[in-house]
Design a protein around this motif. Structure first.
Motif, PDB file in Angstrom:
ATOM      1  N   ASN A   1      73.450  38.698  67.907  1.00 33.75           N
ATOM      2  CA  ASN A   1      72.840  40.009  68.084  1.00 33.75           C
ATOM      3  C   ASN A   1      72.056  40.065  69.394  1.00 33.75           C
ATOM      4  O   ASN A   1      72.131  41.046  70.140  1.00 33.75           O
ATOM      5  N   HIS A   2      71.349  38.987  69.707  1.00 37.98           N
ATOM      6  CA  HIS A   2      70.497  38.941  70.898  1.00 37.98           C
ATOM      7  C   HIS A   2      71.317  39.036  72.190  1.00 37.98           C
ATOM      8  O   HIS A   2      70.898  39.657  73.163  1.00 37.98           O
TER       9      HIS A   2
ATOM     10  N   GLY B   1      74.316  40.369  72.401  1.00 40.00           N
ATOM     11  CA  GLY B   1      75.177  41.544  72.403  1.00 40.00           C
ATOM     12  C   GLY B   1      76.550  41.344  71.833  1.00 40.00           C
ATOM     13  O   GLY B   1      77.428  42.205  72.019  1.00 40.00           O
TER      14      GLY B   1
ATOM     15  N   SER C   1      77.099  40.985  68.564  1.00 40.31           N
ATOM     16  CA  SER C   1      77.090  41.507  67.209  1.00 40.31           C
ATOM     17  C   SER C   1      75.977  42.528  67.096  1.00 40.31           C
ATOM     18  O   SER C   1      74.937  42.416  67.743  1.00 40.31           O
ATOM     19  N   GLU C   2      76.208  43.564  66.275  1.00 46.88           N
ATOM     20  CA  GLU C   2      75.179  44.589  66.058  1.00 46.88           C
ATOM     21  C   GLU C   2      74.489  44.413  64.714  1.00 46.88           C
ATOM     22  O   GLU C   2      73.596  45.154  64.366  1.00 46.88           O
TER      23      GLU C   2
ATOM     24  N   ASP D   1      72.026  43.009  62.036  1.00 48.90           N
ATOM     25  CA  ASP D   1      70.729  42.344  61.987  1.00 48.90           C
ATOM     26  C   ASP D   1      70.310  42.077  60.545  1.00 48.90           C
ATOM     27  O   ASP D   1      69.141  41.891  60.247  1.00 48.90           O
TER      28      ASP D   1
END
Length: 417
Positions: free
Chosen positions: A72-73, A75, A77-78, A80
């Protein structure tokens, strides 16, 4: 009959120790020779093992969540969504339940660092000893390595419980652990360290590292780098309470430093004809004999000068406090105390400083070795970066063959590698 106060606390191992849960193991430790107690007697510690669902810090869920957050950090994966609350009892970690006696020794100074107390003079230290006895026994039973506990590796806060048993003081009689209703959870023990894994970001240090990491990465196989890495390991092992490992690492680090310095001096004496057959043969005769400490001292003292032989010399102090202790650890299984290890670390630091100072003092005779081993900053701190040496560094050295490559090739020829 006297009443003995018992102390109870838990030691989380952070890993699974394969031993049956809930079976008490009692150990009686004799302390007849130590003056920590007012009377000659023994100390009992009873431990049991409990396998609990793996805590977040050591669980598979934690690892997966950390990787998910990384995706996620950066970019990729979205998502959380946190899975930290999902429980999976397949993964466990062992916690040791320790019950031992509260001691009232006459000789211990309670203002001292607890790590320096006699190992049976405090219930926490007794519990650590009992836990490590069991861990070592399990290692032998399974033929697998499991890390031992150190005072420094334990949580800095321990929840303590209290109970009492009748005992024929001071005779050695094994007591049984009181039933749960007879225990009172009566406080928290604060250990003399703060080992919480909390890091504060240091952006200035990050900039320093990024500027030099490539330079260091290209030289890691050099013996001087190996000596330094072992020195860093010594301080880490000492800090986390792995005293035996620290003592052994010190001995290896010092040996690497000394043989490497002798090799550098021999290499520089042959410069620029370092591949000359006669000089290589002469150096080999010296190097092959460096397993004898007396030969190491002889070669270094005649080239670098200084006090290598009196009782006050850093060499002799290191031999007494470091080398002799290392031999006891390696050859007799001695477990060094905090004080013994602290003395060895101090002797090691003073000895390394002595060797470095002697190299700096001979910088005009061995400029290449001095620049490599001490460095320009170290030479300047010792007021040895003279005008002559600066001119050599700035005008002569850049025109010479690469010292790292030259020394490495010379070592391979000299050692037959």
């Amino acid at each position: 009959m006297s009443s003995i106060e018992l102390v109870r606390f838990g030691i989380p191992l952070g890993f699974y120790l394969p031993i049956v849960e809930g079976v008490p193991i009692a150990n009686i430790y004799h302390d007849l020779a130590d003056s920590a107690f007012g009377a000659e007697r023994a100390v009992q510690a009873t431990i049991t093992f409990h396998h609990l669902s793996s805590l977040p810090a050591v669980s598979l869920e934690y690892s997966i969540e950390a990787q998910s957050r990384l995706l996620n950090h950066i970019g990729l994966s979205e998502s959380d969504a946190s899975i930290a609350d999902r429980e999976d009892r397949t993964f466990v970690a062992t916690v040791i339940d320790v019950v031992t006696e509260k001691h009232y020794p006459r000789s211990r100074n309670r203002s001292e660092d607890p790590r320096a107390w006699p190992p049976l003079s405090d219930p926490i230290l007794t519990g650590v000893r009992a836990a490590n006895t069991a861990i070592r026994a399990v290692s032998h039973a399974t033929r697998k390595y499991f890390p031992q506990i150190t005072y420094e590796s334990m949580p800095y806060l321990l929840i303590a419980s209290q109970s009492f048993v009748n005992h024929g003081w001071p005779e050695v009689d094994e007591w049984s652990v009181p039933a749960a209703p007879k225990w009172n959870v009566n406080g928290v023990i604060h250990l003399a360290h703060m080992n919480m894994d909390i890091s504060v970001r240091d952006e200035a240090m990050e900039e320093v590292v990024i500027d030099t990491v490539s330079e260091h990465a290209g030289k890691l196989d050099h013996p001087l780098r190996l000596y330094l890495e072992r020195a860093y390991r010594v301080k880490h092992q000492y800090r986390i309470g792995q005293y035996a490992d620290a003592v052994i690492s010190m001995g290896t680090s010092a040996e690497t430093l000394l043989t490497t310095i002798v090799a550098h001096l021999l290499w520089e004496e042959a410069w620029p004809n370092d591949q000359d057959e006669a000089s290589v043969k002469s150096a080999r005769l010296v190097f092959d004999d460096l397993e004898k400490r007396s030969r190491v001292r002889e070669e270094l003292s005649k080239r670098l000068g200084g006090n290598w032989s009196s009782k006050a010399s850093p060499w002799e102090i290191w031999m007494k406090r470091g080398v002799q202790l290392r031999n006891r650890v390696v050859h007799t299984g001695h477990q060094p105390s905090y004080d013994e290890t602290a003395e060895a670390v101090n002797a090691y630091d003073e000895f390394v400083a002595f060797v470095t100072d002697r190299i700096a003092a001979k910088a005009n005779v061995y400029p290449r070795t001095a620049i490599k081993a001490v460095g320009p900053e170290g030479l300047e701190q010792r007021n040895k970066l003279t005008g002559k040496l600066k001119r050599f560094r700035d005008e002569v050295a850049p025109k010479e063959d690469d010292w790292e490559v030259s020394f490495t090739l010379w070592m391979k020829v000299m050692t037959g590698g």
